[in-house]
Design an enzyme around this catalytic site. Structure first.
Site, PDB file in Angstrom:
ATOM      1  N   GLU A  74      -4.630   7.476  -3.511  1.00  0.00           N
ATOM      2  CA  GLU A  74      -5.166   6.238  -2.947  1.00  0.00           C
ATOM      3  C   GLU A  74      -5.371   5.186  -4.037  1.00  0.00           C
ATOM      4  O   GLU A  74      -5.256   3.986  -3.777  1.00  0.00           O
ATOM      5  CB  GLU A  74      -6.477   6.541  -2.208  1.00  0.00           C
ATOM      6  CG  GLU A  74      -7.005   5.425  -1.334  1.00  0.00           C
ATOM      7  CD  GLU A  74      -6.190   5.169  -0.054  1.00  0.00           C
ATOM      8  OE1 GLU A  74      -5.241   5.923   0.230  1.00  0.00           O
ATOM      9  OE2 GLU A  74      -6.499   4.173   0.632  1.00  0.00           O
ATOM     10  N   HIS A 111       1.893   4.387  -2.877  1.00  0.00           N
ATOM     11  CA  HIS A 111       1.985   5.844  -2.701  1.00  0.00           C
ATOM     12  C   HIS A 111       3.384   6.338  -3.080  1.00  0.00           C
ATOM     13  O   HIS A 111       3.540   7.348  -3.770  1.00  0.00           O
ATOM     14  CB  HIS A 111       1.735   6.222  -1.232  1.00  0.00           C
ATOM     15  CG  HIS A 111       0.285   6.163  -0.800  1.00  0.00           C
ATOM     16  ND1 HIS A 111      -0.709   6.854  -1.454  1.00  0.00           N
ATOM     17  CD2 HIS A 111      -0.321   5.524   0.236  1.00  0.00           C
ATOM     18  CE1 HIS A 111      -1.875   6.641  -0.828  1.00  0.00           C
ATOM     19  NE2 HIS A 111      -1.664   5.826   0.192  1.00  0.00           N
ATOM     20  N   HIS A 144       0.829  -1.197   0.000  1.00  0.00           N
ATOM     21  CA  HIS A 144       0.000   0.000   0.000  1.00  0.00           C
ATOM     22  C   HIS A 144       0.878   1.269   0.000  1.00  0.00           C
ATOM     23  O   HIS A 144       0.752   2.130  -0.874  1.00  0.00           O
ATOM     24  CB  HIS A 144      -0.920  -0.015   1.228  1.00  0.00           C
ATOM     25  CG  HIS A 144      -1.878   1.143   1.300  1.00  0.00           C
ATOM     26  ND1 HIS A 144      -3.182   1.046   0.894  1.00  0.00           N
ATOM     27  CD2 HIS A 144      -1.712   2.409   1.728  1.00  0.00           C
ATOM     28  CE1 HIS A 144      -3.785   2.215   1.066  1.00  0.00           C
ATOM     29  NE2 HIS A 144      -2.907   3.067   1.573  1.00  0.00           N
ATOM     30  N   GLU A 145       1.775   1.333   0.956  1.00  0.00           N
ATOM     31  CA  GLU A 145       2.612   2.538   1.077  1.00  0.00           C
ATOM     32  C   GLU A 145       3.572   2.658  -0.107  1.00  0.00           C
ATOM     33  O   GLU A 145       3.850   3.756  -0.574  1.00  0.00           O
ATOM     34  CB  GLU A 145       3.368   2.543   2.405  1.00  0.00           C
ATOM     35  CG  GLU A 145       2.492   2.517   3.659  1.00  0.00           C
ATOM     36  CD  GLU A 145       1.398   3.585   3.685  1.00  0.00           C
ATOM     37  OE1 GLU A 145       1.570   4.626   3.036  1.00  0.00           O
ATOM     38  OE2 GLU A 145       0.360   3.358   4.346  1.00  0.00           O
TER      39      GLU A 145
END
Lengths: 506, 506
Positions: free
Chosen positions: A301, A275, A271-272
Site C-alpha cells: 500500500e 502496486h 494507485h494500481e
C-alpha cells in the site's frame, strides 16, 4: 556447490512450483473480474477451490518440509547451516513462519470459515442495501468468534489481534501500532480543525462530463511516464480496480471510469500502477522464495499511495501533466494550475472511506482498527457496533452517519472474515511518508525533475531501496533500514502539515 | 441408491475434478493467445507444464482407477455391473480406453517427445521462412521415429497409423478411411475438371478495403443470429482464430480480421462459433464424464464446417444477411445477391490448404493423409517428401508448388508431432454432409426459414441429434445413428455436385 547452498536451491525450486500454482490462481481471479463470461461463475468457483487446495497442499507437502528442515529447525527457528548469508537466512525464517501458519489451522476449520464467509458476504450485501445492521449481526458474531478461535490456533504473545494482523502485516503488533495510530489521530483531528477554519476550496470543475476514451488516453500517458511496462502488464476495466500479479513478468492492473469525475480514473490508475511496479520490480531470480515476494500488505500500500498521493497529488506532477490534460479537455484552459492542484487536494470529512481525501482517510481507518480490536478482545458487544461507530465518527470527523449503510456496513472486509486488514491502509501511508523523507534527501531537486515529466528515477530509487529486498525484512524493519529512523507517524504528519498549510494558508 | 449407480457417481466426481484442471489449462492457453503480456511467456510455459502434469496425474490417480475398476474390468473391458444403462456403459468403456492410453506412454517418452517437438516447431518456422526442407528433415525424421514408437506403445490391430489417428478420432481406422478418401478423391478431381471447363466466377469485389469495426459489427450480428450465447462465451482477437472451451458455460472463440478480404472474418467467426456451440451444447450435468465430452475432433470439425460452409456459404443465408451487409458496406449495393453468392463459392486450385475453397480443400487433406500414412509405414523416405508432395499436388490439383514453403512446409502439424490429425478435417466435412442430409429430411423447408433469418432451429436440431450424446458413440457410430446409413462420402459428393452444377452450370 556446498551442501547448504544446494539444499537451499532445492527448497527454492520446490517452493517455486507452489508459487506458480498461486500465479495461476491469480489469473483465474483476474479473468473473473475482467473478461469471464457471466455464466462461467459457478465452475470458476470450483476451479479456484481446487487451485487453493493445491497451493495449500504444496505449502505443507513432505518434500517441501523435508527440504526446509534440513536448513532450519522448524520447532525453534534456529538456522542449522552456515554461510548462506543474512538474506537467505531471513528467507528461511519466513518460510518457517509461513509453514507454521499454514499448518496451524485444521482443514475442517478452514472449510467452515470459508463456508461461513461465503454466506456472510451475501447477507452483508443485502443488509447494506436494506440498511439493516441487525440482519448482518448474527453472521458478524460468528465471524468474530471464528476469528478469535483462529487467533488462538495461530498463537500470539500479547494480543489476539496480533495473530490476525500477522496474516497481512507479518510481525506487526497491536502494541506497536496503538501509540502510533493514537498520535496520528490526535494530529489529524487538529489538522482538520485548522483546515475547517479556512475558506473551503472550489473544486466544481473536477466534476462534469469527461469523455471516457480521453480519460483513458490521458491515464495511458501517465502509465507510460511511470514506466509501467506493458510487456509485463496490462490495463483493463473492472468494477473495482485491482492489481493482480501472477509474477514479476505478469503484473496486470485494472481501473474504472467515472464519466463525471475527472480524477477518479487518474487516481485509480496511479494507485494500481504503484502496486504493479512493486511486483514488477521484485527480483525475478528470487521468484518463488520469500526474497522475491512483497514485504507486507502495508508496504504494498505504501507503493500505491506513493504514486497516487505523493506523486499524483503533488504540484510538480501537475506542472508537467496539467498542460497535457488541458489539451485533451479544453474546459480546463480556464483553470490555473494552482487552482487545479488545490482542488485535487480538497479536504472535507465525508462518510465513505474509499472516497476520502488524504487527510481524513486515516481517521476512517483508525476508527475501524479501534472497533475491530475491541471486537476481538470482546470489550465491544456486536450489537453496540453502530452506536460505537457513530460516536467515534462524530469524535474524529465531526459527522454522524445517518444510516448504517454509510456507517458500519459500508466495507466488505468483515463479511469476508478479514480482521486485521484495515490497519495496513494507514500503515501504507505512514511507510510511504517515511520512505519519501529519505527519497527527498537523496533527490533534493526531485520536484524540478518531476515538473519536467521525469518519473523513472523515482521508480529506480524504489527498486533499489525497497523492491530488491523482497521479504528479507519485515515492514517496520524495512522502513527503519531505508529511513535510518524508528517507524513512526512523524514524516507523514510533517508532510500533511506542510502541504496543507500551503494549500489552506493557516 | 444401488451400489453401481453410487460408484458411477463417485467415478464421475473424481473425473470431474481432473476435467476442471483441464479447463484451467484451457484458460491459460486462451489468455496466452489473447491478452497475456509478452514477457509472461516463459513462466506461462511453466504454468502449463505444471497443469499438464496435474491433469496426467489425475487421469491415472489411484482413487480414479479404483473407482473405475469397480465398474469395468480394466484388462478386458467387460462392464462388471448391471443396470447402468447403455449410455453409462459406453462412458465406462471410454474412460477405460483413455486410461489405457494415458498409461501406455512412459513419462520419459512423453518428456522426450515434448522436448523434441518444442525444438522442432522452432526449426520448422525458420525452415519454412528459408524455404529449406533439408533443414527441417532431420527433426521430422526423429518425429516420425517417435511416432512409430508411440504407435507401438499405444498398440494397434492393423496399421500403426491407427494408433495415432485414435488420439484425435477414437476408434477410426486407416482401413475405414482409405476407401472413403479414395472415392472422394476421384470424385473431386472429376468435379474440378468440370468446373475448370466453365467460365471462372468474378469475385474481385470481395477484396478491397473494409472497415474493421464494421466487419466486426456484422460478424456480431451473425453470432447473435446463430444464438451463440455471450453469457457463456466471448469473441476476441488472436493471430490464429481458435475456440477454447473450458466447460459448457465458458466456451470462448477468437477471430482475426483481414481489412482487405471481406469474407475472411465472417468465415472464421462462423467456423469458431460452430465449435463453440457444440461445446456449449454438451450436457452440463455430464461435465467431467465422457457423456459430457465432444465425440471426436472430426465431429467437432463437422460443427465448425456446418456453420462455415453449409450455412455460411449457402444462398438462403445470404438472402437474409446480404441486405444487412449492403447496409454496412455501401459498395455492395451494386452487386446482386446471386453474384455475391457465386463469388463466395468460387472454386480454384491454390497451394495453401487454409485458403482453399470447399471443393479443393479436401484434396489438400487427402494428400497429407496419404503422405503421413506412408511415412509412418516407412514406405516413403523423409528426403523424398517434397518430390512426393509435388507429384501428388500435380495429380490432384494440377499445380506444382514453386517452393516447399508453399508445399510440404506449409503446415505446423508435423513439427508439433501431430500425425493422424489431418484426416479429421475431411472427416468433419463428410460427417457434416451426412448430418445435413438427415437435417434436410427433418426440415425440408429449412432454406425458407434461413432466408428469413431463422437459425435457432438448426442449433436446436444439432443439440438434439448430436450434442446431447457427448462421447457415447464413436464418430462413425454417431454418423450412422443420426443418418441411419453407413458412413461414406456419398452425401458430401452429392452436395458438392448439386451446388456447383448450379453455380458453374455444367
Amino acid at each position: 556447490m556446498p551442501e547448504a547452498t544446494n539444499n537451499y536451491k532445492k527448497l527454492h525450486e520446490i517452493s517455486r512450483q507452489t508459487r506458480i500454482l498461486e500465479g495461476i490462481d491469480s489469473l483465474l481471479h483476474w479473468d473473473q473480474e475482467t473478461y469471464m463470461p457471466e455464466d462461467a461463475a459457478a465452475i470458476r468457483a470450483e476451479q479456484q477451490k481446487i487451485m487453493a487446495g493445491l497451493v495449500h497442499k504444496g505449502r505443507i507437502a513432505k518434500p517441501f518440509v523435508n527440504a526446509l528442515a534440513k536448513l532450519i529447525d522448524i520447532k525453534t527457528g534456529k538456522v542449522l547451516v552456515k554461510g548462506l548469508g543474512s538474506a537467505k537466512n531471513a528467507a528461511l525464517k519466513v518460510w518457517r513462519r509461513e509453514y507454521l501458519k499454514e499448518t496451524a489451522l485444521p482443514t475442517q476449520f478452514v472449510e467452515d470459515f470459508a463456508k461461513l464467509t461465503s454466506q456472510s458476504v451475501l447477507v452483508w450485501r443485502s443488509a447494506r442495501q436494506e440498511n439493516s445492521f441487525r440482519r448482518f449481526a448474527p453472521y458478524l458474531e460468528k465471524i468474530i468468534q471464528m476469528n478469535r478461535k483462529k487467533a488462538d490456533l495461530l498463537g500470539y504473545k500479547e494480543h489476539p489481534y496480533d495473530a490476525l494482523l500477522d496474516a497481512y502485516e507479518p510481525e506487526m503488533t497491536t502494541k506497536r501500532i496503538t501509540p502510533i495510530f493514537s498520535d496520528l489521530k490526535q494530529f489529524l483531528v487538529g489538522l482538520i480543525k485548522k483546515i475547517q477554519q479556512k475558506t473551503q476550496i472550489d473544486d466544481h470543475f473536477l466534476f462534469g462530463k469527461f469523455s471516457e476514451s480521453k480519460q483513458m488516453a490521458f491515464s495511458q500517458k501517465i502509465l507510460k511516464g511511470m514506466h509501467y511496462d506493458m510487456r509485463r502488464g496490462r490495463l483493463d476495466f473492472s468494477i473495482h480496480p485491482f492489481s493482480s500479479a501472477a509474477h514479476p513478468t505478469d503484473s496486470r492492473i485494472t481501473t474504472r471510469i467515472h464519466p463525471s469525475s475527472l480524477l477518479s480514473n487518474v487516481r485509480s490508475v496511479m494507485h494500481e500502477a504503484g502496486h504493479g511496479l512493486y511486483e514488477m520490480g521484485l527480483p525475478i531470480n528470487e521468484y518463488g522464495s520469500p526474497l522475491g515476494e512483497h514485504a507486507s500488505l502495508g508496504i504494498h500500500e505504501s507503493q500505491s499511495r506513493w504514486w497516487e498521493t505523493r506523486i499524483g497529488q503533488s504540484l510538480p506532477f501537475w506542472e508537467h501533466y496539467f498542460p497535457i490534460l488541458q489539451k485533451e479537455f479544453k474546459e480546463f484552459q480556464k483553470v490555473s494550475l494552482k487552482e487545479f492542484y488545490k482542488a485535487s487536494n480538497k479536504v472535507e470529512p465525508t462518510f465513505i472511506r474509499v472516497e476520502a481525501d488524504e487527510v481524513t482517510y486515516n481517521l476512517h481507518v483508525i476508527l475501524r482498527f479501534e472497533i475491530e480490536k475491541a471486537l476481538i478482545e470482546g470489550s465491544l458487544p456486536i450489537k453496540e457496533i453502530p452506536e460505537a461507530w457513530n460516536a467515534k465518527f462524530k469524535e474524529l470527523l465531526g459527522l454522524v452517519p445517518s444510516t448504517d449503510a454509510e456507517g458500519c456496513l459500508q466495507d466488505i472486509h468483515w463479511s469476508l472474515g478479514s480482521f486485521g486488514y484495515f490497519p495496513t491502509y494507514t500503515l501504507g501511508n505512514l511507510y510511504a511518508a517515511q520512505f519519501f523523507a529519505t527519497f527527498e534527501q537523496a533527490f533534493p531537486k526531485w520536484e524540478k525533475s518531476v515538473a519536467e515529466g521525469e518519473l523513472e528515477f523515482i521508480k529506480e530509487w524504489l527498486e533499489k531501496s525497497i523492491f530488491q529486498f523482497g521479504r528479507q525484512y519485515s515492514s517496520f524493519e524495512l522502513v527503519e533500514k531505508v529511513s535510518d529512523a524508528p517507524f513512526s507517524s512523524k514524516s507523514f504528519c510533517h508532510y500533511l502539515e506542510t502541504k496543507y498549510k500551503d494549500i489552506y494558508r493557516f
